[in-house]
Design a protein around this motif. Structure first.
Motif, PDB file in Angstrom:
ATOM      1  N   PRO A 129      12.785   1.516 -28.309  1.00  0.00           N
ATOM      2  CA  PRO A 129      13.531   0.392 -28.903  1.00  0.00           C
ATOM      3  C   PRO A 129      14.823   0.072 -28.147  1.00  0.00           C
ATOM      4  CG  PRO A 129      12.793   1.901 -30.613  1.00  0.00           C
ATOM      5  CD  PRO A 129      12.519   2.566 -29.301  1.00  0.00           C
ATOM      6  N   GLN A 130      15.488   1.085 -27.618  1.00  0.00           N
ATOM      7  CA  GLN A 130      16.719   0.840 -26.862  1.00  0.00           C
ATOM      8  C   GLN A 130      16.412   0.084 -25.575  1.00  0.00           C
ATOM      9  OE1 GLN A 130      19.144   1.420 -28.679  1.00  0.00           O
ATOM     10  NE2 GLN A 130      20.926   1.295 -27.377  1.00  0.00           N
ATOM     11  N   GLY A 131      15.282   0.394 -24.963  1.00  0.00           N
ATOM     12  CA  GLY A 131      14.862  -0.341 -23.776  1.00  0.00           C
ATOM     13  C   GLY A 131      14.534  -1.789 -24.096  1.00  0.00           C
ATOM     14  N   ALA A 132      13.884  -2.009 -25.239  1.00  0.00           N
ATOM     15  CA  ALA A 132      13.589  -3.382 -25.664  1.00  0.00           C
ATOM     16  C   ALA A 132      14.886  -4.149 -25.892  1.00  0.00           C
ATOM     17  CB  ALA A 132      12.736  -3.358 -26.931  1.00  0.00           C
ATOM     18  N   LEU A 133      15.853  -3.518 -26.538  1.00  0.00           N
ATOM     19  CA  LEU A 133      17.144  -4.175 -26.773  1.00  0.00           C
ATOM     20  C   LEU A 133      17.901  -4.411 -25.469  1.00  0.00           C
ATOM     21  CD1 LEU A 133      18.126  -2.261 -30.000  1.00  0.00           C
ATOM     22  CD2 LEU A 133      17.770  -4.739 -29.807  1.00  0.00           C
ATOM     23  N   TYR A 180       6.091  -9.327 -22.576  1.00  0.00           N
ATOM     24  CA  TYR A 180       5.860 -10.269 -23.668  1.00  0.00           C
ATOM     25  C   TYR A 180       6.428 -11.647 -23.314  1.00  0.00           C
ATOM     26  CZ  TYR A 180       6.328 -12.618 -28.130  1.00  0.00           C
ATOM     27  OH  TYR A 180       6.266 -13.548 -29.141  1.00  0.00           O
ATOM     28  N   ARG A 181       7.607 -11.682 -22.742  1.00  0.00           N
ATOM     29  CA  ARG A 181       8.211 -12.964 -22.347  1.00  0.00           C
ATOM     30  C   ARG A 181       7.351 -13.690 -21.320  1.00  0.00           C
ATOM     31  NH1 ARG A 181      14.373 -10.941 -21.836  1.00  0.00           N
ATOM     32  NH2 ARG A 181      15.013 -11.397 -23.966  1.00  0.00           N
ATOM     33  N   HIS A 182       6.859 -12.956 -20.334  1.00  0.00           N
ATOM     34  CA  HIS A 182       6.000 -13.572 -19.318  1.00  0.00           C
ATOM     35  C   HIS A 182       4.700 -14.065 -19.940  1.00  0.00           C
ATOM     36  CE1 HIS A 182       8.457 -12.900 -15.845  1.00  0.00           C
ATOM     37  NE2 HIS A 182       8.538 -11.602 -16.088  1.00  0.00           N
ATOM     38  N   TRP A 183       4.118 -13.301 -20.817  1.00  0.00           N
ATOM     39  CA  TRP A 183       2.878 -13.688 -21.497  1.00  0.00           C
ATOM     40  C   TRP A 183       3.106 -14.957 -22.325  1.00  0.00           C
ATOM     41  CZ3 TRP A 183       1.921 -13.496 -26.892  1.00  0.00           C
ATOM     42  CH2 TRP A 183       0.607 -13.749 -27.247  1.00  0.00           C
ATOM     43  N   ARG A 184       4.223 -15.008 -23.058  1.00  0.00           N
ATOM     44  CA  ARG A 184       4.537 -16.166 -23.880  1.00  0.00           C
ATOM     45  C   ARG A 184       4.796 -17.408 -23.039  1.00  0.00           C
ATOM     46  NH1 ARG A 184       9.407 -15.670 -27.688  1.00  0.00           N
ATOM     47  NH2 ARG A 184      10.009 -17.626 -26.806  1.00  0.00           N
ATOM     48  N   THR A 185       5.423 -17.226 -21.906  1.00  0.00           N
ATOM     49  CA  THR A 185       5.704 -18.341 -20.990  1.00  0.00           C
ATOM     50  C   THR A 185       4.400 -18.918 -20.424  1.00  0.00           C
ATOM     51  OG1 THR A 185       7.816 -17.362 -20.400  1.00  0.00           O
ATOM     52  CG2 THR A 185       6.953 -19.022 -18.916  1.00  0.00           C
ATOM     53  N   ARG A 186       3.455 -18.037 -20.115  1.00  0.00           N
ATOM     54  CA  ARG A 186       2.170 -18.495 -19.561  1.00  0.00           C
ATOM     55  C   ARG A 186       1.368 -19.264 -20.586  1.00  0.00           C
ATOM     56  NH1 ARG A 186      -0.924 -14.224 -16.225  1.00  0.00           N
ATOM     57  NH2 ARG A 186      -1.566 -16.065 -15.077  1.00  0.00           N
ATOM     58  N   LEU A 187       1.549 -18.947 -21.867  1.00  0.00           N
ATOM     59  CA  LEU A 187       0.826 -19.670 -22.906  1.00  0.00           C
ATOM     60  C   LEU A 187       1.364 -21.086 -23.100  1.00  0.00           C
ATOM     61  CD1 LEU A 187       0.279 -16.976 -25.674  1.00  0.00           C
ATOM     62  CD2 LEU A 187      -1.399 -17.900 -24.082  1.00  0.00           C
ATOM     63  N   GLY A 188       2.585 -21.292 -22.636  1.00  0.00           N
ATOM     64  CA  GLY A 188       3.151 -22.626 -22.689  1.00  0.00           C
ATOM     65  C   GLY A 188       4.019 -22.795 -23.841  1.00  0.00           C
TER      66      GLY A 188
END
Length: 168
Positions: A93-97, A160-168
Motif C-alpha cells: 500500500p505504501q508503494g501504491a501511495l 493500472y494507469r496505463h491499462w486505463r489510458t489504453r481503454l480510452g
C-alpha cells in the motif's frame, strides 16, 4: 511502559504531518503519512509477532548486538517463512501511495524509496532495541522485502494507469 515511548513520540510526528495534509485537503498525501504511521505501528512497538516455525528460526544465523537479535545474511535457510512474505505485503500500500502522490518518479526511484522505507523501519527497530530494549529482530531480509513491496505497489498503480489510458 517505557518501551512504548519511541512509538508514541513518532506517532505525534505522524499526527502533525497527517493533520497538515488534511487541512490542505491533500488526502492522498495524508494517506502516505498515515501509511508511515501504520508501518511504524507494525514495526516499532514492543509487540512482536512471529510467523516462522521453531525449526526455521533455529536455522537462521543470528547475532546479538545492541540489545537485539540481528540477521545480517540475506536469504539464509529458514528465511522464506510467512513473515518474509508478509513483509512484502505490508509495504505494497505504501508503494501504491508513492505512485499516486508522486507519479513523475521513475522505477529506479521506487527502488530507492523502497530501500529507504526498509532501512528506516529496521533502523527504528535497532534504535528501539538499543534505547529501550524493544525486543524486535533487525533483519536484512526485511529491508529487501519491504523495498520489494513498495516497488510492487508502485508498479500496480502505474500498470493500472496505463491499462486505463489504453481503454480510452
Amino acid at each position: 511502559m517505557v518501551r512504548w515511548v519511541p512509538f508514541g513520540l513518532v506517532s505525534l510526528v505522524w499526527l502533525v504531518l497527517i493533520g497538515r495534509r488534511l487541512r490542505q485537503r491533500r488526502f492522498w498525501r495524508a494517506g502516505w503519512w498515515l501509511g508511515c504511521w501504520a508501518l511504524s505501528a507494525l514495526t516499532w512497538t514492543p509487540v512482536a509477532l512471529s510467523f516462522g516455525s521453531a525449526m526455521q528460526l533455529g536455522q537462521l544465523p543470528t547475532h546479538w548486538w545492541a540489545n537485539g537479535v540481528w540477521v545480517v545474511r540475506p536469504f539464509a535457510p529458514g528465511d522464506l517463512d510467512a513473515s518474509f512474505w508478509l513483509n512484502i505485503v505490508m509495504t505494497v500500500p505504501q508503494g501504491a501511495l508513492l505512485a499516486i502522490n508522486w507519479p513523475q518518479l521513475r522505477w529506479s526511484q521506487w527502488v530507492y524509496v523502497g530501500l529507504a522505507v526498509g532501512l528506516t523501519l529496521e533502523s527504528g527497530q535497532a534504535l528501539g532495541n538499543a534505547l529501550v530494549s524493544l525486543g524486535r529482530w533487525v533483519d536484512i531480509n526485511d529491508i529487501l522485502t519491504n523495498g520489494l513491496g513498495v516497488v510492487l505497489g508502485a508498479l500496480a498503480v502505474t500498470g493500472y494507469r496505463h491499462w486505463r489510458t489504453r481503454l480510452g
